[in-house]
Design a protein around this motif. Structure first.
Motif, PDB file in Angstrom:
ATOM      1  N   PRO A  33       0.871  -1.339   0.052  1.00 45.26           N
ATOM      2  CA  PRO A  33       0.010  -0.023  -0.035  1.00 45.26           C
ATOM      3  C   PRO A  33       0.889   1.433   0.201  1.00 45.26           C
ATOM      4  O   PRO A  33       1.896   1.457   0.687  1.00 45.26           O
ATOM      5  CB  PRO A  33      -0.940   0.021   1.163  1.00 45.26           C
ATOM      6  CG  PRO A  33      -0.760  -1.687   1.609  1.00 45.26           C
ATOM      7  CD  PRO A  33       0.533  -2.007   1.049  1.00 45.26           C
ATOM      8  N   ARG A  34       0.526   2.378  -1.032  1.00 48.04           N
ATOM      9  CA  ARG A  34       1.289   3.567  -0.889  1.00 48.04           C
ATOM     10  C   ARG A  34       1.127   4.102   0.220  1.00 48.04           C
ATOM     11  O   ARG A  34       2.171   4.898   0.607  1.00 48.04           O
ATOM     12  CB  ARG A  34       0.661   4.299  -2.124  1.00 48.04           C
ATOM     13  CG  ARG A  34       1.608   5.609  -2.449  1.00 48.04           C
ATOM     14  CD  ARG A  34       0.890   6.146  -3.622  1.00 48.04           C
ATOM     15  NE  ARG A  34      -0.581   6.492  -3.421  1.00 48.04           N
ATOM     16  CZ  ARG A  34      -0.861   7.625  -2.998  1.00 48.04           C
ATOM     17  NH1 ARG A  34       0.042   8.422  -2.433  1.00 48.04           N
ATOM     18  NH2 ARG A  34      -2.123   7.724  -2.576  1.00 48.04           N
ATOM     19  N   LYS A  35       0.109   4.288   0.957  1.00 50.88           N
ATOM     20  CA  LYS A  35       0.090   4.970   2.340  1.00 50.88           C
ATOM     21  C   LYS A  35       0.765   4.383   3.313  1.00 50.88           C
ATOM     22  O   LYS A  35       1.092   4.857   4.453  1.00 50.88           O
ATOM     23  CB  LYS A  35      -1.528   4.890   2.490  1.00 50.88           C
ATOM     24  CG  LYS A  35      -2.331   5.710   1.945  1.00 50.88           C
ATOM     25  CD  LYS A  35      -1.831   7.444   1.749  1.00 50.88           C
ATOM     26  CE  LYS A  35      -2.878   8.258   0.845  1.00 50.88           C
ATOM     27  NZ  LYS A  35      -2.453   9.536   1.113  1.00 50.88           N
ATOM     28  N   SER A 152     -13.205  -7.255   3.964  1.00 47.86           N
ATOM     29  CA  SER A 152     -13.895  -6.050   3.647  1.00 47.86           C
ATOM     30  C   SER A 152     -13.374  -4.931   4.696  1.00 47.86           C
ATOM     31  O   SER A 152     -13.057  -3.612   4.399  1.00 47.86           O
ATOM     32  CB  SER A 152     -15.263  -5.984   3.735  1.00 47.86           C
ATOM     33  OG  SER A 152     -15.910  -6.746   5.121  1.00 47.86           O
ATOM     34  N   ALA A 153     -13.346  -5.167   6.081  1.00 45.58           N
ATOM     35  CA  ALA A 153     -12.825  -4.257   6.910  1.00 45.58           C
ATOM     36  C   ALA A 153     -11.404  -4.215   6.945  1.00 45.58           C
ATOM     37  O   ALA A 153     -10.794  -2.973   7.060  1.00 45.58           O
ATOM     38  CB  ALA A 153     -13.088  -4.796   8.350  1.00 45.58           C
ATOM     39  N   ALA A 154     -10.693  -5.139   6.481  1.00 42.59           N
ATOM     40  CA  ALA A 154      -9.091  -5.028   6.157  1.00 42.59           C
ATOM     41  C   ALA A 154      -8.827  -3.888   4.989  1.00 42.59           C
ATOM     42  O   ALA A 154      -7.938  -3.091   5.166  1.00 42.59           O
ATOM     43  CB  ALA A 154      -8.402  -6.426   5.928  1.00 42.59           C
ATOM     44  N   GLU A 159      -6.421   1.626   3.983  1.00 46.76           N
ATOM     45  CA  GLU A 159      -6.450   2.612   2.970  1.00 46.76           C
ATOM     46  C   GLU A 159      -5.715   3.874   3.465  1.00 46.76           C
ATOM     47  O   GLU A 159      -5.296   4.947   2.781  1.00 46.76           O
ATOM     48  CB  GLU A 159      -8.032   3.335   2.815  1.00 46.76           C
ATOM     49  CG  GLU A 159      -8.670   2.078   1.789  1.00 46.76           C
ATOM     50  CD  GLU A 159     -10.147   2.678   2.083  1.00 46.76           C
ATOM     51  OE1 GLU A 159     -10.578   3.498   2.492  1.00 46.76           O
ATOM     52  OE2 GLU A 159     -10.814   1.941   1.159  1.00 46.76           O
ATOM     53  N   ARG A 160      -5.356   3.988   4.802  1.00 49.52           N
ATOM     54  CA  ARG A 160      -4.874   4.965   5.423  1.00 49.52           C
ATOM     55  C   ARG A 160      -3.742   4.500   6.294  1.00 49.52           C
ATOM     56  O   ARG A 160      -3.520   3.478   6.749  1.00 49.52           O
ATOM     57  CB  ARG A 160      -5.766   5.719   6.206  1.00 49.52           C
ATOM     58  CG  ARG A 160      -6.692   6.478   5.603  1.00 49.52           C
ATOM     59  CD  ARG A 160      -6.319   7.685   4.546  1.00 49.52           C
ATOM     60  NE  ARG A 160      -7.368   8.265   4.185  1.00 49.52           N
ATOM     61  CZ  ARG A 160      -7.896   7.975   2.975  1.00 49.52           C
ATOM     62  NH1 ARG A 160      -7.350   7.117   2.211  1.00 49.52           N
ATOM     63  NH2 ARG A 160      -8.912   8.718   2.311  1.00 49.52           N
ATOM     64  N   ARG A 161      -2.381   5.430   6.304  1.00 49.19           N
ATOM     65  CA  ARG A 161      -1.307   5.155   7.113  1.00 49.19           C
ATOM     66  C   ARG A 161      -1.486   4.517   8.595  1.00 49.19           C
ATOM     67  O   ARG A 161      -0.806   3.908   9.012  1.00 49.19           O
ATOM     68  CB  ARG A 161      -0.364   6.228   6.832  1.00 49.19           C
ATOM     69  CG  ARG A 161       1.116   5.912   7.538  1.00 49.19           C
ATOM     70  CD  ARG A 161       1.995   7.168   7.246  1.00 49.19           C
ATOM     71  NE  ARG A 161       2.458   7.056   5.880  1.00 49.19           N
ATOM     72  CZ  ARG A 161       1.820   8.232   5.212  1.00 49.19           C
ATOM     73  NH1 ARG A 161       1.280   9.200   5.500  1.00 49.19           N
ATOM     74  NH2 ARG A 161       2.238   8.300   3.750  1.00 49.19           N
ATOM     75  N   TRP A 162      -2.254   5.679   9.092  1.00 46.19           N
ATOM     76  CA  TRP A 162      -2.355   5.410  10.650  1.00 46.19           C
ATOM     77  C   TRP A 162      -3.360   4.742  11.071  1.00 46.19           C
ATOM     78  O   TRP A 162      -3.604   4.092  12.217  1.00 46.19           O
ATOM     79  CB  TRP A 162      -2.489   6.898  11.202  1.00 46.19           C
ATOM     80  CG  TRP A 162      -1.438   7.932  10.842  1.00 46.19           C
ATOM     81  CD1 TRP A 162      -1.742   8.890  10.053  1.00 46.19           C
ATOM     82  CD2 TRP A 162      -0.149   7.926  11.399  1.00 46.19           C
ATOM     83  NE1 TRP A 162      -0.450   9.524  10.087  1.00 46.19           N
ATOM     84  CE2 TRP A 162       0.496   9.051  10.758  1.00 46.19           C
ATOM     85  CE3 TRP A 162       0.672   6.963  12.322  1.00 46.19           C
ATOM     86  CZ2 TRP A 162       1.808   9.197  10.890  1.00 46.19           C
ATOM     87  CZ3 TRP A 162       1.916   7.471  12.459  1.00 46.19           C
ATOM     88  CH2 TRP A 162       2.739   8.304  11.877  1.00 46.19           C
ATOM     89  N   HIS A 167      -5.800   0.132  14.658  1.00 38.91           N
ATOM     90  CA  HIS A 167      -6.233  -1.117  14.558  1.00 38.91           C
ATOM     91  C   HIS A 167      -5.412  -1.972  15.466  1.00 38.91           C
ATOM     92  O   HIS A 167      -5.791  -2.605  16.609  1.00 38.91           O
ATOM     93  CB  HIS A 167      -6.270  -1.744  13.417  1.00 38.91           C
ATOM     94  CG  HIS A 167      -6.890  -3.044  13.420  1.00 38.91           C
ATOM     95  ND1 HIS A 167      -8.391  -3.615  13.597  1.00 38.91           N
ATOM     96  CD2 HIS A 167      -6.271  -4.172  12.992  1.00 38.91           C
ATOM     97  CE1 HIS A 167      -8.040  -4.846  13.638  1.00 38.91           C
ATOM     98  NE2 HIS A 167      -7.264  -5.539  13.304  1.00 38.91           N
ATOM     99  N   LEU A 168      -4.057  -1.909  15.643  1.00 37.64           N
ATOM    100  CA  LEU A 168      -3.056  -2.717  16.244  1.00 37.64           C
ATOM    101  C   LEU A 168      -3.166  -2.470  17.784  1.00 37.64           C
ATOM    102  O   LEU A 168      -3.155  -3.103  18.646  1.00 37.64           O
ATOM    103  CB  LEU A 168      -1.811  -2.656  15.750  1.00 37.64           C
ATOM    104  CG  LEU A 168      -1.345  -3.066  14.382  1.00 37.64           C
ATOM    105  CD1 LEU A 168      -0.130  -3.085  14.003  1.00 37.64           C
ATOM    106  CD2 LEU A 168      -1.788  -4.576  14.454  1.00 37.64           C
ATOM    107  N   LEU A 169      -3.412  -0.988  17.935  1.00 38.55           N
ATOM    108  CA  LEU A 169      -3.504  -0.610  19.308  1.00 38.55           C
ATOM    109  C   LEU A 169      -4.820  -1.023  20.028  1.00 38.55           C
ATOM    110  O   LEU A 169      -4.740  -1.225  21.244  1.00 38.55           O
ATOM    111  CB  LEU A 169      -3.439   0.991  19.235  1.00 38.55           C
ATOM    112  CG  LEU A 169      -3.700   1.638  20.753  1.00 38.55           C
ATOM    113  CD1 LEU A 169      -2.420   1.113  21.473  1.00 38.55           C
ATOM    114  CD2 LEU A 169      -3.661   3.059  20.478  1.00 38.55           C
TER     115      LEU A 169
END
Length: 251
Positions: A33-35, A152-154, A159-162, A167-169
């Motif tokens: 992913p580019r982001k 679909s959630a993944a 889509e965004r960098r943060w 999600h991991l937090l």
């Protein structure tokens, strides 16, 4: 009697939907992913590096991408996480019960083992609070985990960098709260033992924690966590000293 042209259209429609479904599966994590690249600005780039280090033990997200792009690793990772979280919830309930029992009962030997002292009682109270909120967070993550487990959630998360860090937090917060509650309970036990007026209690407590610490150290030495931590320390030492890391074929 069915028309052959209708059968052909049905088969062709089924094959088109199958190709579309397979194309969707192949497009998931088909390229980096580019982001997920580091930001250009200094401060966001430094924060990005620190988040990568905390969540993946790497300086970027390429390792996470290489892991998630293979097969159904995204779904399998969340499935295993939810299974482990249910086990953590069971232990969290035991910690909550233990702290509640200590707080609601009087010590039988006040001179030898006084867990109602201000320091021990404060640690028990904090352990009780963290255990209670830990169970609530674990229930919340377990309820929403089935949604994040879907691709679909993944696709929305990457889509965004943060978003991946948030999600991991969200996944690691229940583990952090559980660890804090256990540590506070252990601190209460240590304070109760070492502030005891009985030398026998202090001796038994020292031997017990020394033995448990040795067993825990032995279990860590063979775990991936130890190898990741040792490799990270080696890379930090080489980076600060300016030395190039030695490869395995050069040794």
């Amino acid at each position: 009697m069915s028309n052959p042209s209708q059968n052909i259209r049905v088969v062709s429609g089924y094959s088109q939907s199958s190709r579309l479904h397979s194309a969707t599966d192949e497009s998931f994590f088909d390229k980096f992913p580019r982001k997920w690249n580091a930001p250009e600005s200094f401060i966001p780039r430094y924060i990005f590096k620190m988040c990568c280090l905390m969540f993946t033990w790497r300086s970027d997200l390429h390792w996470l991408y290489d892991f998630l792009k293979e097969g159904n690793n995204w779904e399998e990772l969340h499935r295993q996480y939810l299974t482990q979280l249910n086990q953590v919830s069971t232990v969290q309930a035991l910690v909550l019960t233990t702290a509640a029992v200590f707080m609601s009962s009087n010590p039988p030997l006040v001179k030898d083992v006084d867990y109602s002292s201000p320091a021990s009682y404060a640690c028990l109270a904090e352990s009780l609070v963290f255990s209670l909120f830990g169970l609530l967070f674990q229930l919340k993550v377990s309820a929403s985990g089935f949604i994040f487990q879907k691709r679909s959630a993944a696709e929305i998360i990457i889509e965004r960098r943060w978003r991946i860090f948030w999600h991991l937090l969200n996944l690691v917060v229940p583990i952090i709260i559980f660890t804090i509650s256990v540590v506070l309970l252990l601190i209460a036990i240590v304070l109760t033992g070492f502030t005891s007026h009985s030398k026998t209690v202090q001796l038994y407590l020292s031997i017990t924690f020394a033995f448990l610490g040795a067993c825990h150290l032995v279990s860590i030495l063979g775990s991936p966590f130890y190898h990741h931590l040792s490799n990270l320390c080696i890379r930090v030492v080489h980076a600060t000293s300016g030395k190039r890391p030695q490869r395995a074929d050069e040794s």
